[in-house]
Scaffold this motif. Structure first.
Motif, PDB file in Angstrom:
ATOM      1  N   UNK A   1       0.793  -1.239   0.000  1.00 10.27           N
ATOM      2  CA  UNK A   1       0.000   0.000   0.000  1.00 10.27           C
ATOM      3  C   UNK A   1       0.826   1.292   0.000  1.00 10.27           C
ATOM      4  N   UNK A   2       2.107   1.192   0.333  1.00  8.71           N
ATOM      5  CA  UNK A   2       2.933   2.413   0.315  1.00  8.71           C
ATOM      6  C   UNK A   2       3.905   2.396  -0.873  1.00  8.71           C
ATOM      7  N   UNK A   3       4.436   1.201  -1.159  1.00  2.00           N
ATOM      8  CA  UNK A   3       5.454   1.146  -2.227  1.00  2.00           C
ATOM      9  C   UNK A   3       4.879   0.589  -3.524  1.00  2.00           C
ATOM     10  N   UNK A   4       3.648   0.128  -3.510  1.00  2.00           N
ATOM     11  CA  UNK A   4       2.985  -0.385  -4.718  1.00  2.00           C
ATOM     12  C   UNK A   4       3.812  -1.475  -5.384  1.00  2.00           C
ATOM     13  N   UNK A   5       4.358  -2.350  -4.572  1.00  2.00           N
ATOM     14  CA  UNK A   5       5.145  -3.474  -5.098  1.00  2.00           C
ATOM     15  C   UNK A   5       4.360  -4.756  -4.804  1.00  2.00           C
ATOM     16  N   UNK A   6       3.922  -5.416  -5.850  1.00  3.20           N
ATOM     17  CA  UNK A   6       3.013  -6.546  -5.658  1.00  3.20           C
ATOM     18  C   UNK A   6       3.679  -7.905  -5.885  1.00  3.20           C
ATOM     19  N   UNK A   7       4.953  -7.900  -6.231  1.00  6.79           N
ATOM     20  CA  UNK A   7       5.669  -9.163  -6.417  1.00  6.79           C
ATOM     21  C   UNK A   7       6.418  -9.514  -5.135  1.00  6.79           C
ATOM     22  N   UNK A   8       5.983 -10.564  -4.414  1.00  7.16           N
ATOM     23  CA  UNK A   8       6.620 -10.890  -3.135  1.00  7.16           C
ATOM     24  C   UNK A   8       8.125 -11.112  -3.253  1.00  7.16           C
ATOM     25  N   UNK A   9       8.584 -11.509  -4.426  1.00  7.79           N
ATOM     26  CA  UNK A   9      10.026 -11.741  -4.581  1.00  7.79           C
ATOM     27  C   UNK A   9      10.820 -10.457  -4.370  1.00  7.79           C
ATOM     28  N   UNK A  10      10.171  -9.325  -4.564  1.00  7.33           N
ATOM     29  CA  UNK A  10      10.885  -8.041  -4.409  1.00  7.33           C
ATOM     30  C   UNK A  10      10.734  -7.427  -3.019  1.00  7.33           C
ATOM     31  N   UNK A  11      10.060  -8.155  -2.123  1.00  7.08           N
ATOM     32  CA  UNK A  11       9.889  -7.598  -0.773  1.00  7.08           C
ATOM     33  C   UNK A  11      11.175  -7.875   0.015  1.00  7.08           C
ATOM     34  N   UNK A  12      12.143  -7.022  -0.179  1.00  4.15           N
ATOM     35  CA  UNK A  12      13.498  -7.321   0.273  1.00  4.15           C
ATOM     36  C   UNK A  12      13.651  -7.434   1.793  1.00  4.15           C
ATOM     37  N   UNK A  13      12.814  -6.740   2.550  1.00  8.55           N
ATOM     38  CA  UNK A  13      12.988  -6.818   4.013  1.00  8.55           C
ATOM     39  C   UNK A  13      12.019  -7.813   4.669  1.00  8.55           C
ATOM     40  N   UNK A  14      11.365  -8.641   3.855  1.00 12.29           N
ATOM     41  CA  UNK A  14      10.445  -9.653   4.407  1.00 12.29           C
ATOM     42  C   UNK A  14      11.165 -11.008   4.368  1.00 12.29           C
ATOM     43  N   UNK A  15      11.090 -11.746   5.475  1.00 15.09           N
ATOM     44  CA  UNK A  15      11.799 -13.030   5.565  1.00 15.09           C
ATOM     45  C   UNK A  15      11.379 -13.969   4.434  1.00 15.09           C
ATOM     46  N   UNK A  16      12.342 -14.760   3.972  1.00 10.07           N
ATOM     47  CA  UNK A  16      12.082 -15.669   2.830  1.00 10.07           C
ATOM     48  C   UNK A  16      10.908 -16.598   3.142  1.00 10.07           C
ATOM     49  N   UNK A  17      10.888 -17.115   4.366  1.00 11.18           N
ATOM     50  CA  UNK A  17       9.830 -18.048   4.760  1.00 11.18           C
ATOM     51  C   UNK A  17       8.440 -17.370   4.651  1.00 11.18           C
ATOM     52  N   UNK A  18       8.395 -16.120   5.047  1.00 10.31           N
ATOM     53  CA  UNK A  18       7.132 -15.369   4.988  1.00 10.31           C
ATOM     54  C   UNK A  18       6.727 -15.139   3.528  1.00 10.31           C
ATOM     55  N   UNK A  19       7.693 -14.761   2.701  1.00  9.63           N
ATOM     56  CA  UNK A  19       7.389 -14.513   1.284  1.00  9.63           C
ATOM     57  C   UNK A  19       6.878 -15.782   0.618  1.00  9.63           C
ATOM     58  N   UNK A  20       7.526 -16.901   0.949  1.00  7.65           N
ATOM     59  CA  UNK A  20       7.119 -18.176   0.344  1.00  7.65           C
ATOM     60  C   UNK A  20       5.716 -18.557   0.795  1.00  7.65           C
ATOM     61  N   UNK A  21       5.440 -18.312   2.061  1.00  8.18           N
ATOM     62  CA  UNK A  21       4.109 -18.614   2.589  1.00  8.18           C
ATOM     63  C   UNK A  21       3.048 -17.800   1.829  1.00  8.18           C
ATOM     64  N   UNK A  22       3.305 -16.511   1.653  1.00  8.10           N
ATOM     65  CA  UNK A  22       2.340 -15.651   0.938  1.00  8.10           C
ATOM     66  C   UNK A  22       2.181 -16.119  -0.505  1.00  8.10           C
ATOM     67  N   UNK A  23       3.273 -16.433  -1.140  1.00 11.73           N
ATOM     68  CA  UNK A  23       3.188 -16.867  -2.549  1.00 11.73           C
ATOM     69  C   UNK A  23       2.390 -18.160  -2.702  1.00 11.73           C
ATOM     70  N   UNK A  24       2.547 -19.047  -1.728  1.00  9.56           N
ATOM     71  CA  UNK A  24       1.811 -20.323  -1.792  1.00  9.56           C
ATOM     72  C   UNK A  24       0.319 -20.134  -1.514  1.00  9.56           C
ATOM     73  N   UNK A  25       0.016 -19.262  -0.562  1.00 10.47           N
ATOM     74  CA  UNK A  25      -1.359 -19.193  -0.058  1.00 10.47           C
ATOM     75  C   UNK A  25      -2.226 -18.098  -0.688  1.00 10.47           C
TER      76      UNK A  25
END
Ligand code: SF4
Length: 374
Positions: free
Chosen positions: A35-59
């Motif tokens: 909502x602030x950076x308008x970045x919708x690809x979890x792979x680019x969420x650089x400060x989010x833990x890998x495990x969290x990004x993978x969880x979001x991508x799966x679910x």
């Protein structure tokens, strides 16, 4: 199909992450990216833990709804047809006015309320929109404006006046409002959001208890029960007595007023009897009246009053101490009516990638309303 990440409030996302043993802190970071950076690809969420990004991508899906058509009016109003994940479409309208750019969003596909002046009503109710589809209209339109107009083209206000009765879809509209308001979400101020209702009394009674405090507009259209019932069948169930008993329970903050929408139809609700009834029903200190001269469409049973009559009605209300304005019709030169817009788009391919929207004159000339006049 995966659920949309835009369905989730900040607290819900935090709980889901915690329950699934991935960091709950990730919710704040994810909201920042969305909502602030308008970045919708979890792979680019650089400060989010890998495990969290993978969880979001799966679910969850982080895709925006697609804009499948847009039209620009001479007055700057832009109409968007937004496609949902199941192929249903709804309309959203960006309306410029002075220092604002207001987005009118839809709350349902179709509508069950059946107002006799409204094209959407002829569709009946197909389904409620999910939270993510309401938030998604804002996100998709804003992204489109950034990409196609420029970074300065920012939406500033939202009105729930598109297709559907928002209070019939209470929980989803409530959660969408929380996301619009949340400091980690879109961070809009309470005064920048207006909820408009046809008068669903049980939901109005609930508003004061658990809905975020936003501006409220009531579609009144007549202060006489028989006339209101003719225009809005909901009045048979929730008549003016019941409606105003519910409205009186809403605590109004200092200097805030409820707006009453009043669609003016020739010979129906624009007489001296109507003026007197309206002035008796409303409290001039707690009400604003917004007059909406009816715009005719083929097959409509109402007619627009003359300009003289419209000004006379306005003058009568002002003389009686009311704040009363006339809503200017915007976007009348683009395909604009609820219901008619959607069904016609389904039949033909109106989007030309290189040349923009293709307007079919026979439809465009007939269409006048740019939003429902609930
Ligand atoms: S005016 Fe609003 S509440 Fe009435 S039928 Fe149309 S969309 Fe539904």
């Amino acid at each position: 199909m995966k659920p949309s990440i835009f369905d989730l409030s900040h607290d819900e996302l935090k709980k889901i992450l915690t329950d699934n043993k991935v960091s709950g802190f990730g919710a704040t970071q994810i909201f920042d990216w969305l909502y602030k950076k308008w970045e919708f690809n979890p792979e680019n969420w650089s400060n989010v833990a890998k495990k969290t990004r993978e969880f979001i991508q799966e679910q969850y899906s982080t895709e925006l709804n697609k804009i499948v058509w847009n039209g620009l009016s001479k007055d700057g109003t832009r109409k968007f047809l937004v496609k949902m994940y199941d192929g249903q479409t709804v309309e959203a309208v960006a309306i410029p006015a002075r220092d604002r750019l207001t987005l009118c969003v839809s709350s349902q596909v179709g509508c069950a309320v059946g107002c006799t002046f409204c094209h959407t009503a002829t569709q009946g109710l197909k389904r409620h929109l999910k939270t993510g589809e309401v938030v998604g209209q804002y996100m998709s339109v804003q992204q489109w404006l950034f990409d196609n107009v420029g970074p300065e083209e920012k939406l500033t206000n939202i009105v729930y006046m598109g297709q559907g009765e928002p209070l019939h879809n209470y929980e989803n509209m409530k959660r969408a409002t929380e996301i619009f308001l949340h400091e980690r979400g879109l961070g809009l101020g309470q005064r920048r959001i207006t909820l408009s209702t046809s008068g669903l009394v049980p939901a109005i009674e609930k508003l004061a208890l658990d809905f975020p405090p936003v501006n409220l507009a009531i579609s009144l259209h007549s202060a006489r029960n028989d006339v209101r019932t003719e225009m809005m069948p909901i009045n048979k169930v929730y008549d003016l007595d019941r409606l105003f008993a519910a409205i009186k329970k809403i605590p109004l903050k200092a200097h805030r007023r409820i707006t009453y929408e009043y669609l003016l139809a020739d010979g129906v609700n624009d007489t001296m009897e109507d003026v007197v009834a309206l002035a008796e029903l409303l409290n001039s200190k707690e009400s604003k009246i917004n007059l909406i001269p009816f715009n005719e469409f083929p097959g409509s049973k109402y007619k627009r009053p003359s300009e003289q009559k419209i000004m006379w009605f306005l003058d009568q209300m002002i003389k009686r101490g009311f704040t009363c304005t006339i809503r200017t019709t915007k976007g009348s030169d683009i395909l604009a009516a609820c219901g008619q817009l959607k069904s016609e788009y389904d039949k033909v391919n109106l989007w030309n990638k290189d040349e923009g929207p293709v307007v079919i004159p026979s439809i465009a000339n007939n269409v006048v309303q740019n939003q429902t006049t609930r």
